[in-house]
Design an enzyme around this catalytic site. Structure first.
Site, PDB file in Angstrom:
ATOM      1  N   CYS A 217       5.142 -10.125  -3.766  1.00  0.00           N
ATOM      2  CA  CYS A 217       3.994  -9.266  -4.059  1.00  0.00           C
ATOM      3  C   CYS A 217       3.069  -9.913  -5.080  1.00  0.00           C
ATOM      4  O   CYS A 217       1.871 -10.067  -4.862  1.00  0.00           O
ATOM      5  CB  CYS A 217       4.464  -7.907  -4.566  1.00  0.00           C
ATOM      6  SG  CYS A 217       5.339  -6.951  -3.320  1.00  0.00           S
ATOM      7  N   HIS A 218       3.615 -10.296  -6.233  1.00  0.00           N
ATOM      8  CA  HIS A 218       2.764 -10.856  -7.275  1.00  0.00           C
ATOM      9  C   HIS A 218       3.315 -12.155  -7.836  1.00  0.00           C
ATOM     10  O   HIS A 218       2.918 -12.585  -8.910  1.00  0.00           O
ATOM     11  CB  HIS A 218       2.564  -9.839  -8.401  1.00  0.00           C
ATOM     12  CG  HIS A 218       1.964  -8.551  -7.908  1.00  0.00           C
ATOM     13  ND1 HIS A 218       2.753  -7.466  -7.580  1.00  0.00           N
ATOM     14  CD2 HIS A 218       0.694  -8.183  -7.658  1.00  0.00           C
ATOM     15  CE1 HIS A 218       1.971  -6.479  -7.153  1.00  0.00           C
ATOM     16  NE2 HIS A 218       0.709  -6.896  -7.186  1.00  0.00           N
ATOM     17  N   GLY A 219       4.276 -12.736  -7.138  1.00  0.00           N
ATOM     18  CA  GLY A 219       4.735 -14.067  -7.502  1.00  0.00           C
ATOM     19  C   GLY A 219       5.615 -14.143  -8.722  1.00  0.00           C
ATOM     20  O   GLY A 219       5.408 -14.983  -9.592  1.00  0.00           O
TER      21      GLY A 219
ATOM     22  N   PRO B 276       4.533 -12.226 -13.298  1.00  0.00           N
ATOM     23  CA  PRO B 276       4.153 -11.069 -14.115  1.00  0.00           C
ATOM     24  C   PRO B 276       5.303 -10.157 -14.546  1.00  0.00           C
ATOM     25  O   PRO B 276       5.089  -9.330 -15.447  1.00  0.00           O
ATOM     26  CB  PRO B 276       3.181 -10.319 -13.215  1.00  0.00           C
ATOM     27  CG  PRO B 276       3.594 -10.674 -11.833  1.00  0.00           C
ATOM     28  CD  PRO B 276       4.125 -12.075 -11.899  1.00  0.00           C
TER      29      PRO B 276
END
Lengths: 60, 268
Positions: free
Chosen positions: B232-234, B247
């Site tokens: 999703c956001h690495g 994150p």
């Protein structure tokens, strides 16, 4: 006969403390016997309908 | 019978009534009994003083406490037979009530006690029902624990299970993975935790597969650190489930688990 009832009255019913204690003790046995009896009655009325009655047909 | 001739008798201020032997003559003179009150005497001597004292039978003859009605009930009402309502032991008029007192009281208290016992049983049943309704239901309890056969997971593989509605990662770590994770300096981590604090046995990693960033499910054996990677956001997690890059703020959560024996793992 009068002696027995006097003994019971003086030892149990006369004082509130012993009366309450007797009630608590009686409710213990009453609960157990009432539960067992009602359970037995339920099983008798539903004989052959409950899982524990037909379990042996499906499990080995 | 109301007739004008009759009424006129009462309307007239004065009347002269002559008896005609048919109707009784109305009395036109009412003699009232004159109320006689003793004249108060001057208390001059001890004798006249004693005359003012209320002597004799002093009674209240008017007021709220005085009954104004007398009914001779015994003359016209039959007393009912109450013997059905009375205890057998005191029905006889010659029986001594003190002799059967204890047994009569025993009976009364026994009835009261039986009521108490029944009420206590009912109260307990109601309270138990309400309290047990707050505890976890059977379907929740059935999902609360998961048992895993460890022999089914080969070394170096991460297997996903469903546990309490969430994905559960169980990773059979190889010796080189264990050595790598244990060598990572704790001070370099975002959420500092040593590998030994996150596993009970070094070869088995048990983590909940929910990314601590926004709750996506990470992909196993991917990312820069060889552990888990959240697409999703690495976010990159290592083979100990610790956040290394990206994150996410925290390491993957370790649930409560135990090893009942060598080949089984129980989570929950």
């Amino acid at each position: 006969m009068a002696g027995l009832s006097s003994t019971i009255y003086n030892s149990v019913f006369k004082r509130t403390s012993t009366f309450a204690l007797a009630c608590v003790g009686a409710v213990f046995f009453f609960e157990r016997s009432f539960d067992l009896t009602s359970e037995l009655l339920f099983d008798k009325i539903n004989e052959g309908k409950l899982w524990k009655h037909i379990k042996h047909n499906y499990e080995k | 019978m109301l007739k004008p001739t009759n009424v006129s008798l009462y309307l007239k201020a004065t009347s002269q009534v002559v008896s005609n032997n048919i109707k009784p003559l109305h009395p036109n003179v009412v003699i009232t009994k004159k109320l006689v009150t003793p004249t108060p005497q001057l208390s001059l001597t001890s004798f006249t003083l004693s005359k003012t004292l209320p002597l004799g039978n002093v009674r209240v003859i008017s007021g709220p406490a005085v009954s104004t009605q007398v009914r001779w009930a015994h003359t016209d009402i039959n007393v009912p037979d109450w013997s059905q309502y009375r205890r057998d032991s005191v029905k006889s008029s010659v029986a001594k009530s003190s002799e059967s007192e204890d047994s009569r009281k025993n009976f009364t208290y026994l009835i009261a006690g039986a009521g108490t016992v029944t009420a206590a049983y009912a109260a307990k049943a109601v309270v138990t029902q309400f309290v047990s309704s707050m505890s976890a239901s059977a379907d929740v309890l059935a999902l609360a624990k998961i048992e895993i056969k460890l022999a089914e997971i080969p070394e170096g593989k991460s297997v996903t299970f469903k546990w309490r509605g969430k994905p559960l990662f169980i990773r059979h770590r190889a010796a080189d993975e264990i050595a790598t994770e244990q060598a990572v300096p704790v001070s370099s981590l975002r959420d500092p935790q040593h590998d030994n604090d996150r596993v009970q046995r070094p070869e088995w990693l048990v983590v909940i597969g929910v990314c601590t960033h926004l709750g996506c499910v990470p992909i196993a054996n991917a990312g820069d650190f060889g552990g888990y990677y959240c697409p999703c956001h690495g976010s990159h997690y290592d083979a100990s489930g610790r956040i290394r890059k990206g994150p996410a703020p925290l390491n993957l959560e370790v649930p409560f688990y135990e090893f009942p024996d060598e080949t089984t793992l129980v989570v929950g």
